[in-house]
Enzyme design. Sequence first.
Site, PDB file in Angstrom:
ATOM      1  N   HIS A  22      55.437  67.907  64.809  1.00 42.57           N
ATOM      2  CA  HIS A  22      56.530  67.298  64.051  1.00 42.57           C
ATOM      3  C   HIS A  22      56.386  67.609  62.563  1.00 42.57           C
ATOM      4  O   HIS A  22      57.388  67.802  61.869  1.00 42.57           O
ATOM      5  CB  HIS A  22      56.533  65.775  64.263  1.00 42.57           C
ATOM      6  CG  HIS A  22      56.980  65.379  65.631  1.00 42.57           C
ATOM      7  ND1 HIS A  22      58.167  64.729  65.869  1.00 42.57           N
ATOM      8  CD2 HIS A  22      56.409  65.547  66.849  1.00 42.57           C
ATOM      9  CE1 HIS A  22      58.302  64.512  67.158  1.00 42.57           C
ATOM     10  NE2 HIS A  22      57.244  64.993  67.775  1.00 42.57           N
ATOM     11  N   ASP A 115      61.936  61.817  60.456  1.00 40.31           N
ATOM     12  CA  ASP A 115      61.831  62.239  61.842  1.00 40.31           C
ATOM     13  C   ASP A 115      62.638  61.275  62.704  1.00 40.31           C
ATOM     14  O   ASP A 115      62.497  60.058  62.588  1.00 40.31           O
ATOM     15  CB  ASP A 115      60.357  62.209  62.268  1.00 40.31           C
ATOM     16  CG  ASP A 115      60.089  62.952  63.564  1.00 40.31           C
ATOM     17  OD1 ASP A 115      60.835  62.749  64.527  1.00 40.31           O
ATOM     18  OD2 ASP A 115      59.113  63.728  63.601  1.00 40.31           O
ATOM     19  N   SER A 355      56.538  76.233  69.749  1.00 43.15           N
ATOM     20  CA  SER A 355      56.046  77.499  70.299  1.00 43.15           C
ATOM     21  C   SER A 355      57.199  78.352  70.804  1.00 43.15           C
ATOM     22  O   SER A 355      57.225  79.573  70.597  1.00 43.15           O
ATOM     23  CB  SER A 355      55.051  77.227  71.435  1.00 43.15           C
ATOM     24  OG  SER A 355      53.830  76.732  70.932  1.00 43.15           O
TER      25      SER A 355
END
Length: 456
Positions: A22, A115, A355
């Site tokens: 994050h 977030d 990723s």
Amino acid sequence: MEKEKKNYVAHCLVLPYPAQGHINPMLQFSKRLVERGVKVTLITVISNWKTITNKNLRSIEVESISDGYDDGGLEAAESLEVYKDTFWRVGPQTLSELLQKLACSNNPADCVIYDAFLPWSLDVAKKFGLLGAAFFTQTCSVNNIYFHAYKKFVELPLSRTEFLLPGLPKLASGDLPSFLYKYGSYPGYFDIIMNQFSNIDKADWVLANTFYELEKEVVDWLGKIWPLKPIGPSVPSMFLDKRLQDDNEYGVSMFDPNIEACIKWLDEKPKDSVVYVSFGSMAGLSEEQTEELACGLRDSGSYFMWVVRACEQYKLPKEFLETSEKGLIVTWCPQLQVLTHEAVGCFLTHCGWNSTLEAVSLGVPMIAMPLWTDQITNAKHIADAWKMGIKAVADEKEIVRRGTIKHCIKEMMETEKGNEIKNNAIKWKNLAKNSIDEGGSSDKNIEDFVAKLAHC
């Protein structure tokens, strides 16, 4: 005290959930803001900041709040549920104290970019009369699915086997994130995921770490109900548009990669010959799955570099360590540098979004082996929507067997289908670069965000 605006456009506080996956994208977005004259202060959690060994933030300042566990964080709590309850109580208090401190300085905040896992940040920001921008670190496709579950348009437990949601292809129940497909698993994380939308209607912006060309239909649909701006890929600039000089790493890391050893080993291997294997920084494989993966890699006959964290290495079969001559086992590695190395032919991945987006951005074909949460849906998109990978299908025990792994590697590295996937990967690489480069879709969204900040 009158605010001095002559030195910067606005002052944004950036508050990520305290996990590497994050922090990275939110920090990378922060660099894009700094480039445009915005002052950025990263808000860290005390316990998390202590674990970060590599810190290279340059022009970004740092302040901290508490999660209630300053010496240990989540690991010091009795459970995730207890940690969440404590953090959700202490976090707003300490964030309020920080905003009050800044308000009384010559450096007050204008906006909190938070977030989406931490929706209480928006409530605190609004109490201080600040702008608030939610930042989603997962795909818009996954967020759309969760939003429909939050609104109860997708009923839980699941009673249907197929779903057709706005902006998305038809999905089987097994293509949905595991928190929905396996309802009741990880209740603490499920609550965090669902509560992302509890006050989303109060956000001035909704930012997403994706790019328009990758998720056109779902971005168009969500854009009708949210002030949505895709601003990704949030990957260091030197791997994309190269407009941020020397921006070749995220800037913080909880792990110490052995860069020299990894690159030296790759330098000795032929082009497109290495399978890079990593399952991220959170979830681990079972011992049975670790053994099957080890044997599949060995039996494939390909070179491989496998990231196995130190706490997971006891699961590796002894005979594998003794007989595997074509592999390198590392506890962590500089993933971006590895993915861009010409020796790497494909990426066997858990399909975590960071990723996945790195592989998309760098044009690396993937073998998708998801474990849980959004990874399941990401794998579906990798294989079927974007056609830049193959999914390694698990059996009825939810284990991907060695034969399947061997087959996927050979299909990717040795067949015409593998070549087609590699060509698609290059197409997406170019689209990703163009989106964040000058005049691209994400670049325009960031520019618009900054212009509205300045206007407000």
